[in-house]
Motif scaffolding. Structure first.
Motif, PDB file in Angstrom:
ATOM      1  N   SER A   1       0.834  -1.201   0.000  1.00 11.88           N
ATOM      2  CA  SER A   1       0.000   0.000   0.000  1.00 11.88           C
ATOM      3  C   SER A   1       0.871   1.254   0.000  1.00 11.88           C
ATOM      4  O   SER A   1       1.646   1.484   0.936  1.00 11.88           O
ATOM      5  N   LEU A   2       0.714   2.078  -1.017  1.00 13.22           N
ATOM      6  CA  LEU A   2       1.506   3.304  -1.096  1.00 13.22           C
ATOM      7  C   LEU A   2       1.059   4.308  -0.038  1.00 13.22           C
ATOM      8  O   LEU A   2       1.888   5.070   0.482  1.00 13.22           O
ATOM      9  N   ALA A   3      -0.228   4.304   0.313  1.00 12.66           N
ATOM     10  CA  ALA A   3      -0.708   5.205   1.364  1.00 12.66           C
ATOM     11  C   ALA A   3      -0.092   4.844   2.707  1.00 12.66           C
ATOM     12  O   ALA A   3       0.277   5.730   3.497  1.00 12.66           O
ATOM     13  N   VAL A   4       0.042   3.558   2.968  1.00 15.66           N
ATOM     14  CA  VAL A   4       0.658   3.117   4.228  1.00 15.66           C
ATOM     15  C   VAL A   4       2.150   3.441   4.231  1.00 15.66           C
ATOM     16  O   VAL A   4       2.696   3.895   5.238  1.00 15.66           O
ATOM     17  N   LEU A   5       2.812   3.213   3.112  1.00 21.07           N
ATOM     18  CA  LEU A   5       4.236   3.557   3.025  1.00 21.07           C
ATOM     19  C   LEU A   5       4.457   5.053   3.242  1.00 21.07           C
ATOM     20  O   LEU A   5       5.423   5.457   3.896  1.00 21.07           O
ATOM     21  N   ALA A   6       3.557   5.873   2.714  1.00 24.50           N
ATOM     22  CA  ALA A   6       3.668   7.321   2.917  1.00 24.50           C
ATOM     23  C   ALA A   6       3.521   7.668   4.391  1.00 24.50           C
ATOM     24  O   ALA A   6       4.220   8.553   4.914  1.00 24.50           O
ATOM     25  N   SER A   7       2.635   6.975   5.082  1.00 22.86           N
ATOM     26  CA  SER A   7       2.461   7.196   6.513  1.00 22.86           C
ATOM     27  C   SER A   7       3.712   6.798   7.283  1.00 22.86           C
ATOM     28  O   SER A   7       4.152   7.500   8.206  1.00 22.86           O
ATOM     29  N   ALA A   8       4.317   5.665   6.899  1.00 23.46           N
ATOM     30  CA  ALA A   8       5.555   5.234   7.543  1.00 23.46           C
ATOM     31  C   ALA A   8       6.687   6.226   7.287  1.00 23.46           C
ATOM     32  O   ALA A   8       7.506   6.503   8.166  1.00 23.46           O
ATOM     33  N   ARG A   9       6.724   6.773   6.081  1.00 24.42           N
ATOM     34  CA  ARG A   9       7.754   7.767   5.759  1.00 24.42           C
ATOM     35  C   ARG A   9       7.593   9.016   6.617  1.00 24.42           C
ATOM     36  O   ARG A   9       8.591   9.562   7.106  1.00 24.42           O
ATOM     37  N   ARG A  10       6.353   9.449   6.820  1.00 24.44           N
ATOM     38  CA  ARG A  10       6.123  10.618   7.665  1.00 24.44           C
ATOM     39  C   ARG A  10       6.557  10.363   9.102  1.00 24.44           C
ATOM     40  O   ARG A  10       6.955  11.300   9.816  1.00 24.44           O
ATOM     41  N   HIS A  11       6.495   9.110   9.528  1.00 26.80           N
ATOM     42  CA  HIS A  11       6.934   8.769  10.879  1.00 26.80           C
ATOM     43  C   HIS A  11       8.451   8.725  11.000  1.00 26.80           C
ATOM     44  O   HIS A  11       8.980   8.706  12.108  1.00 26.80           O
ATOM     45  N   GLY A  12       9.130   8.690   9.871  1.00 24.46           N
ATOM     46  CA  GLY A  12      10.585   8.685   9.902  1.00 24.46           C
ATOM     47  C   GLY A  12      11.235   7.343   9.655  1.00 24.46           C
ATOM     48  O   GLY A  12      12.449   7.200   9.833  1.00 24.46           O
ATOM     49  N   ILE A  13      10.441   6.330   9.219  1.00 23.96           N
ATOM     50  CA  ILE A  13      11.029   5.027   8.885  1.00 23.96           C
ATOM     51  C   ILE A  13      12.024   5.245   7.750  1.00 23.96           C
ATOM     52  O   ILE A  13      11.674   5.750   6.686  1.00 23.96           O
ATOM     53  N   ALA A  14      13.260   4.831   7.965  1.00 27.27           N
ATOM     54  CA  ALA A  14      14.346   5.195   7.049  1.00 27.27           C
ATOM     55  C   ALA A  14      14.318   4.409   5.745  1.00 27.27           C
ATOM     56  O   ALA A  14      14.588   4.963   4.675  1.00 27.27           O
ATOM     57  N   HIS A  15      14.016   3.124   5.822  1.00 27.99           N
ATOM     58  CA  HIS A  15      14.118   2.257   4.650  1.00 27.99           C
ATOM     59  C   HIS A  15      12.727   1.726   4.297  1.00 27.99           C
ATOM     60  O   HIS A  15      12.112   0.997   5.079  1.00 27.99           O
ATOM     61  N   LEU A  16      12.245   2.096   3.121  1.00 24.44           N
ATOM     62  CA  LEU A  16      10.912   1.716   2.690  1.00 24.44           C
ATOM     63  C   LEU A  16      10.985   0.933   1.388  1.00 24.44           C
ATOM     64  O   LEU A  16      11.808   1.228   0.523  1.00 24.44           O
ATOM     65  N   CYS A  17      10.101  -0.058   1.263  1.00 22.94           N
ATOM     66  CA  CYS A  17      10.078  -0.881   0.054  1.00 22.94           C
ATOM     67  C   CYS A  17       8.636  -1.199  -0.311  1.00 22.94           C
ATOM     68  O   CYS A  17       7.881  -1.737   0.506  1.00 22.94           O
ATOM     69  N   ALA A  18       8.259  -0.868  -1.535  1.00 19.28           N
ATOM     70  CA  ALA A  18       6.925  -1.190  -2.043  1.00 19.28           C
ATOM     71  C   ALA A  18       6.957  -2.533  -2.767  1.00 19.28           C
ATOM     72  O   ALA A  18       7.923  -2.847  -3.472  1.00 19.28           O
ATOM     73  N   VAL A  19       5.906  -3.318  -2.586  1.00 12.35           N
ATOM     74  CA  VAL A  19       5.752  -4.582  -3.309  1.00 12.35           C
ATOM     75  C   VAL A  19       4.879  -4.318  -4.529  1.00 12.35           C
ATOM     76  O   VAL A  19       3.709  -3.943  -4.409  1.00 12.35           O
ATOM     77  N   ALA A  20       5.459  -4.486  -5.706  1.00 13.11           N
ATOM     78  CA  ALA A  20       4.782  -4.099  -6.947  1.00 13.11           C
ATOM     79  C   ALA A  20       3.829  -5.166  -7.478  1.00 13.11           C
ATOM     80  O   ALA A  20       2.963  -4.866  -8.290  1.00 13.11           O
ATOM     81  N   ARG A  21       3.988  -6.411  -7.010  1.00 15.99           N
ATOM     82  CA  ARG A  21       3.098  -7.476  -7.493  1.00 15.99           C
ATOM     83  C   ARG A  21       2.476  -8.209  -6.303  1.00 15.99           C
ATOM     84  O   ARG A  21       2.872  -9.327  -5.971  1.00 15.99           O
ATOM     85  N   PRO A  22       1.505  -7.580  -5.648  1.00 16.98           N
ATOM     86  CA  PRO A  22       0.920  -8.185  -4.452  1.00 16.98           C
ATOM     87  C   PRO A  22       0.038  -9.389  -4.727  1.00 16.98           C
ATOM     88  O   PRO A  22      -0.171 -10.215  -3.839  1.00 16.98           O
TER      89      PRO A  22
END
Length: 226
Positions: A177-198
């Motif tokens: 979820s890109l919305a969830v990843l954006a929320s994690a980024r706002r919290h300061g999570i340093a390393h983020l990875c999106a799964v493109a084929r869920p």
């Protein structure tokens, strides 16, 4: 699509992983919510399938990103039938995405703190752990329902950090979820990875906002923690 690389492993102490669409094949949930639930709703209300699906989408959009969106109790009450029983009926279709079992074994033996962080309803989490044995591979699981806030909310991340004691600067989080990843980024999570084929029965998505992989095993091999 910005391909996720793995130079972050030496700096990673904690790994947080979404469940549906990241570890488990989202094909199960897509069939459930886009085919089975609207079909049942259509029969119950005397509607055409297309009308029922459109109505359901309208209702879901109204609570998008909120805890109700993920709550079986909320939808069972709202729609008038037992969604947990429906999930149980089709439980044999729940499965891990390819390569996940070996990836998790490698990850959890690397010496890092690993946990599942999911929006799933507790009953759904329990069912999927029982069906797949994910809890034998990742011993810690947290659902947004434990904290009263979806992963899209800053309150989830504040509560999870308080519970686990992780450092966002040394944490990797993967989700479809890109919305969830954006929320994690706002919290300061340093390393983020999106799964493109869920979902295994769909082609990979093009993702530009976050580093991405088609599937998590592409992040391996996982070196031992220094």
């Amino acid at each position: 699509m910005a391909k996720a690389k793995a130079p972050f492993w030496p700096d990673t102490e904690t790994v947080l992983l979404d469940m549906d669409g990241t570890l488990l094949d989202l094909a199960f949930d897509n069939r459930f919510w886009l085919e089975r639930v609207p079909a049942h709703y259509a029969r119950a209300k005397g509607l055409s399938f297309d009308t029922a699906l459109s109505d359901l989408r309208r209702q879901m959009q109204a609570v998008d990103g909120q805890l109700q969106w993920y709550c079986l109790d909320y939808w069972s009450q709202r729609l008038g039938f037992d969604l947990e029983a429906m999930k149980l009926e089709h439980r044999r279709e729940i499965r891990m995405l390819p390569g996940i079992r070996d990836f998790l074994t490698e990850l959890t033996t690397s010496g890092r703190q690993v946990a599942i962080a999911t929006n799933a309803h507790p009953a759904v989490l329990a069912l999927k752990l029982e069906e797949t044995g994910l809890d034998q591979l990742v011993g810690r699981q947290y659902t947004a329902h434990d904290f009263g806030a979806a992963k899209e909310s800053p309150r989830f991340w504040q509560a999870l950090e308080s519970e686990m004691g992780f450092d966002p600067a040394t944490t990797l989080f993967a989700d479809d979820s890109l919305a969830v990843l954006a929320s994690a980024r706002r919290h300061g999570i340093a390393h983020l990875c999106a799964v493109a084929r869920p979902a295994s029965n769909q082609p990979p998505r093009t993702i530009s906002d976050f580093p991405a992989v088609e599937a998590l095993p592409e992040l391996g091999p996982v070196p031992p923690k220094l």
